[in-house]
Write a protein that holds these residues in place. Structure first.
Motif, PDB file in Angstrom:
ATOM      1  N   ILE A   1       0.839  -1.198   0.000  1.00  0.00           N
ATOM      2  CA  ILE A   1       0.000   0.000   0.000  1.00  0.00           C
ATOM      3  C   ILE A   1       0.876   1.252   0.000  1.00  0.00           C
ATOM      4  CG2 ILE A   1      -1.613   1.370   1.386  1.00  0.00           C
ATOM      5  CD1 ILE A   1      -2.958  -1.228   2.202  1.00  0.00           C
ATOM      6  N   GLY A   2       1.995   1.171   0.668  1.00  0.00           N
ATOM      7  CA  GLY A   2       2.917   2.299   0.700  1.00  0.00           C
ATOM      8  C   GLY A   2       3.350   2.741  -0.687  1.00  0.00           C
ATOM      9  N   HIS A   3       3.459   1.800  -1.604  1.00  0.00           N
ATOM     10  CA  HIS A   3       3.820   2.169  -2.980  1.00  0.00           C
ATOM     11  C   HIS A   3       2.742   3.054  -3.606  1.00  0.00           C
ATOM     12  CE1 HIS A   3       7.426  -0.133  -3.118  1.00  0.00           C
ATOM     13  NE2 HIS A   3       6.805  -1.271  -2.855  1.00  0.00           N
ATOM     14  N   HIS A   4       1.496   2.836  -3.236  1.00  0.00           N
ATOM     15  CA  HIS A   4       0.387   3.655  -3.733  1.00  0.00           C
ATOM     16  C   HIS A   4       0.570   5.119  -3.310  1.00  0.00           C
ATOM     17  CE1 HIS A   4      -3.648   4.951  -4.739  1.00  0.00           C
ATOM     18  NE2 HIS A   4      -3.882   5.279  -3.481  1.00  0.00           N
ATOM     19  N   PHE A   5       1.081   5.318  -2.097  1.00  0.00           N
ATOM     20  CA  PHE A   5       1.240   6.661  -1.550  1.00  0.00           C
ATOM     21  C   PHE A   5       2.601   7.270  -1.832  1.00  0.00           C
ATOM     22  CE2 PHE A   5      -2.023   4.737   1.176  1.00  0.00           C
ATOM     23  CZ  PHE A   5      -3.036   5.636   0.929  1.00  0.00           C
ATOM     24  N   GLY A   6       3.478   6.529  -2.478  1.00  0.00           N
ATOM     25  CA  GLY A   6       4.810   7.042  -2.752  1.00  0.00           C
ATOM     26  C   GLY A   6       5.686   7.080  -1.509  1.00  0.00           C
ATOM     27  N   LEU A   7       5.375   6.244  -0.526  1.00  0.00           N
ATOM     28  CA  LEU A   7       6.148   6.218   0.710  1.00  0.00           C
ATOM     29  C   LEU A   7       7.486   5.515   0.518  1.00  0.00           C
ATOM     30  CD1 LEU A   7       3.363   5.279   3.288  1.00  0.00           C
ATOM     31  CD2 LEU A   7       4.299   7.539   2.806  1.00  0.00           C
TER      32      LEU A   7
ATOM     33  N   ASP B   1      10.710   3.218   2.005  1.00  0.00           N
ATOM     34  CA  ASP B   1      10.773   2.025   2.844  1.00  0.00           C
ATOM     35  C   ASP B   1      10.826   2.410   4.323  1.00  0.00           C
ATOM     36  OD1 ASP B   1      10.626   0.201   0.775  1.00  0.00           O
ATOM     37  OD2 ASP B   1      12.788  -0.069   0.612  1.00  0.00           O
ATOM     38  N   ASP B   2      11.557   3.478   4.674  1.00  0.00           N
ATOM     39  CA  ASP B   2      11.632   3.936   6.069  1.00  0.00           C
ATOM     40  C   ASP B   2      10.250   4.326   6.598  1.00  0.00           C
ATOM     41  OD1 ASP B   2      14.356   3.519   6.216  1.00  0.00           O
ATOM     42  OD2 ASP B   2      14.874   5.618   5.804  1.00  0.00           O
ATOM     43  N   ASP B   3       9.457   5.026   5.773  1.00  0.00           N
ATOM     44  CA  ASP B   3       8.090   5.384   6.167  1.00  0.00           C
ATOM     45  C   ASP B   3       7.266   4.129   6.451  1.00  0.00           C
ATOM     46  OD1 ASP B   3       8.594   8.113   5.783  1.00  0.00           O
ATOM     47  OD2 ASP B   3       7.844   8.076   3.719  1.00  0.00           O
ATOM     48  N   MET B   4       7.395   3.147   5.572  1.00  0.00           N
ATOM     49  CA  MET B   4       6.613   1.925   5.721  1.00  0.00           C
ATOM     50  C   MET B   4       7.024   1.149   6.972  1.00  0.00           C
ATOM     51  SD  MET B   4       6.098   0.601   1.836  1.00  0.00           S
ATOM     52  CE  MET B   4       7.238   1.468   0.786  1.00  0.00           C
TER      53      MET B   4
END
Length: 142
Positions: free
Chosen positions: A123-129, A131-134
């Protein structure tokens, strides 16, 4: 009765988690996401399959289907994904049951932790996050 006979009676009726079991864990993980991440993720479909397709493995240059536990498919928000284009499929996350079960068998994480981690990452890829954010979101759920 020997110790191994007792073990056989305990393990005999058990079966590996099904596609539905993995989906139930994913639903739990989605509901546990912190806001605003949870509400912003509502439009993303979550699907569970045994393995990625041969085409996906080939496109991603993956040697074994066991090497991919999840995949984001779609157009991320940072890639002009705010307004759907005509003919655009919905954004979705694929969770791959067999690779996750294989990972689970070799590590100490619970299956729920693995499903949650893979789901957050995809899902993080959807938001452009990043790896650290995830990882920060994932760590906050443990």
């Amino acid at each position: 009765m020997s110790e191994s006979e007792g073990d056989a009676k305990f393990w005999g009726p058990l079966s590996s988690p099904s596609l539905d079991d993995i989906e139930a864990l994913a639903v739990e993980a989605l509901e546990a996401l912190p806001e605003p991440f949870r509400s912003m993720s509502r439009g993303i479909e979550c699907r569970v399959a045994e393995f990625p397709t041969e085409e996906i493995c080939k496109d991603m240059d993956i040697e074994s289907p066991f090497d991919l536990m999840g995949l984001f498919e779609g157009v991320g928000l940072t890639d002009d994904g705010v307004i759907p284009h005509t003919g655009q499929f919905p954004n979705r996350v694929w969770l791959y049951r067999r690779p996750m079960l294989d990972y689970w068998a070799e590590h100490t994480d619970t299956l729920g932790e693995i499903v949650t981690h893979v789901l957050i990452h995809e899902i993080g890829h959807h938001f452009g996050l990043s790896d650290d954010d995830m990882y920060a979101i994932d760590d906050g759920l443990r």
